[in-house]
Design an enzyme around this catalytic site. Structure first.
Site, PDB file in Angstrom:
ATOM      1  N   HIS A  38       0.841  -1.189   0.000  1.00  0.00           N
ATOM      2  CA  HIS A  38       0.000   0.000   0.000  1.00  0.00           C
ATOM      3  C   HIS A  38       0.876   1.240   0.000  1.00  0.00           C
ATOM      4  CE1 HIS A  38      -3.395  -2.468   0.588  1.00  0.00           C
ATOM      5  NE2 HIS A  38      -3.183  -2.743   1.849  1.00  0.00           N
ATOM      6  N   THR A  39       0.270   2.363  -0.409  1.00  0.00           N
ATOM      7  CA  THR A  39       0.987   3.633  -0.349  1.00  0.00           C
ATOM      8  C   THR A  39       1.349   3.948   1.093  1.00  0.00           C
ATOM      9  OG1 THR A  39      -0.485   4.347  -2.094  1.00  0.00           O
ATOM     10  CG2 THR A  39       0.896   6.014  -1.114  1.00  0.00           C
ATOM     11  N   GLN A  40       2.618   4.136   1.363  1.00  0.00           N
ATOM     12  CA  GLN A  40       3.028   4.507   2.715  1.00  0.00           C
ATOM     13  C   GLN A  40       3.373   5.993   2.788  1.00  0.00           C
ATOM     14  OE1 GLN A  40       2.956   2.379   5.442  1.00  0.00           O
ATOM     15  NE2 GLN A  40       1.893   1.079   3.971  1.00  0.00           N
ATOM     16  N   SER A  41       3.609   6.585   1.640  1.00  0.00           N
ATOM     17  CA  SER A  41       3.884   8.020   1.583  1.00  0.00           C
ATOM     18  C   SER A  41       3.618   8.496   0.162  1.00  0.00           C
ATOM     19  CB  SER A  41       5.330   8.287   1.961  1.00  0.00           C
ATOM     20  OG  SER A  41       6.176   7.575   1.095  1.00  0.00           O
TER      21      SER A  41
END
Lengths: 273, 263
Positions: A38-41
């Site tokens: 998943h997008t973490q940043s």
């Protein structure tokens, strides 16, 4: 028995072999065997979006820059997206997530047009209002944060609600929603919001504000943001939404800049005071 | 989600079939996405003999920023139409506003479905228990809110229930929740439950007689609520802008809004 209580009662690899992730549902492991990521940043980002309600509509603005960290990477990214003649969404944060949401909104618009196929004033009434759109987007954002797969954006949704009153509200990556006569995301919440609140302290003041004053206040804020926000640019988009529809300009340039103050700033960089 | 353990097993020990125990320690875990935030604000509820008052400030914050000066934390449940006409139950939620809205929406549909299926309004008692179940069901990924539910019970008396984020609940006379709960609750203990108040005519030392709390009348309670909030505004930066009060009686819900300091 060992001293790790969280391991008690778990099947041991030396007896049963290691766990075969093939049987995990797709939400936990894709067929590749790698876990879902998943997008973490955010990666490529847009900075602030600002908006003000005035007596018969809303003014919204955002600059045309998409940054890659501190690199000014793309200078022609339009972060204000009109939706079905009645609303505008302003996107801050991750640009790829903005593009995903834009595709989502386009498909929603196509579906809507199929169900009320006529292009006339009467069937326009049945189209989603800005308020409906905000509710929809807030559910999308909240669902994604609950799945630990957030859309890394802060959005401002503006337009008119069904009864024709100006509507302005915000949603962010956590699904938090709120509405106010003036709103600003990102750096704008620190720099632009105080200026806008001086012009429009409350709902009553926004009902008295005319279009010219609202546009002037927004332009002034874009200038202040360009002075002080290092991730901003002097070219921006500005939209006015009222009962006649959306008036979007995507190539505005900041006017009347004054950098005289810069000479007074000492003590930074290579200069020895 | 955060792993249960971050330490490594001793090397001679067998490995186990879950990732957490297998993963090597040493490297710090990368801080990723945190799904919660605190939107500040405070709520408060007091029940009387024939009424319940719920109140909350209308400020919404993130960090030192004010998101908006008007974001209600009080919600009518059930009733008809968008304005919940005929509703007799109020829910207040404070903490993470997105979870608060999701919770309010779920409970509202449940209260409405109850009416459609049973042909009568849900009792506060039943609604209170249902709310506890909703919160408890999500205990491994909780709704990060402190909820207070108010209404009128089957005997016509004011009913007030307070909850923790994972569904523990209790019926009480009064409860403060949210950012300024630690400022308001002791004031309520003293003014509503008469804690540390003794009969001035009783003797000294051990002969002191504790005053006995009795149900308060509506005007007194409204005064207490107002005083609690004006004081909380002075001492807590996340509280302010407006005070929303809902007074629930057998005849319905009365809503009052009064401005608070905006600083």
């Amino acid at each position: 028995m060992n001293h790790f209580p969280e391991a008690w009662g778990r099947p041991r690899d030396d007896i049963y072999g290691s766990y075969n992730p093939q049987f995990l549902p797709n939400s936990h492991a894709q067929q590749s065997g790698h876990p879902t990521t998943h997008t973490q940043s955010p990666i490529v980002t847009g900075t602030s979006v600002i908006a003000v309600k005035y007596k018969d509509g809303v003014v919204i603005a955002a600059d045309n820059l998409a940054s890659y960290g501190s690199l000014a990477r793309f200078t022609d990214v339009h972060r204000l997206k009109p939706f079905n003649k009645k609303a505008v969404v302003g996107f801050g944060g991750d640009v790829s997530d903005m593009q995903y949401l834009d595709r989502l909104l386009n498909s929603l618009d196509v579906k809507e047009n199929y169900s009320h196929g006529h292009d006339d004033a009467e069937s326009d009434k049945a189209l989603m209002s800005a308020k409906n759109l905000h509710t929809y987007l807030s559910k999308v954002m909240y669902k994604r944060r609950s799945d630990f797969n957030p859309l890394w954006n802060a959005l401002l949704v503006c337009g008119l609600s069904e009864d024709g009153t100006p509507f302005l509200a915000s949603v962010d990556l956590l699904g938090t929603t709120f509405s106010a006569p003036t709103l600003a995301t990102g750096f704008g919440a620190h720099l632009a919001q105080p200026i806008l609140r001086r012009v429009v302290p409350d709902e009553a003041a926004s009902k008295a504000l005319d279009k010219e004053a609202a546009v002037a206040a927004v332009k002034e804020c874009m200038k202040v943001l360009f002075y002080r926000d290092a991730r901003s640019m002097n070219e921006y988009s500005i939209a006015v939404v009222d009962k006649s529809g959306v008036d979007l300009k995507q190539k505005e340039k900041l006017e009347g800049q004054s950098w005289a103050f810069a000479e007074q700033i000492k003590g930074y960089g290579t200069q020895t005071v | 989600m955060a792993s249960i353990s971050s330490f490594a097993m001793p090397s001679e020990a067998p490995t186990y079939s879950f990732a957490a125990a297998q993963s090597a320690s040493g490297q710090p875990r990368q801080h990723g996405f945190y799904p919660y935030t605190d939107n500040g604000g405070s709520t408060l509820g007091i029940s009387g003999d024939s009424f319940t008052i719920l109140a909350g400030d209308t400020r919404s914050t993130s960090g030192y920023n004010i998101n908006t000066r008007y974001a209600p934390k009080l919600f009518k449940l059930g009733g008809s139409g968008p304005n919940h006409e005929g509703s007799k139950i109020v829910l207040s939620v404070v903490g993470f506003a997105a979870d608060g809205n999701a919770l309010q929406e779920r409970l509202d549909t449940i209260v409405k479905m109850y009416k459609y299926q049973h042909g009568k309004d849900i009792s506060v008692h039943a609604c209170a228990q249902r709310l506890s179940h909703i919160l408890y069901n999500k205990r491994f990924f909780p709704y990060y809110v402190h909820a207070i539910l108010g209404g009128i019970d089957e005997e016509g008396k004011g009913a007030l229930y307070s909850y923790d984020p994972v569904g523990s609940y209790e019926r009480e006379q009064c409860r403060a929740a949210g950012a300024a709960a630690s400022l308001i609750m002791p004031f309520l203990d003293n003014q509503v439950n008469l804690k540390n108040q003794y009969d001035p005519n009783s003797g000294p030392g051990l002969e002191k007689v504790q005053r006995v709390p009795k149900p308060l009348d509506r005007t007194t309670v409204e005064e207490i609520v107002r005083d609690a909030f004006t004081s909380a505004v002075e001492r807590h930066i996340e509280v302010g802008d407006g005070l929303q009060m809902m007074i629930i009686t057998k005849d319905g819900i009365e809503e009052v809004y009064t401005p608070l300091k905006q600083d």
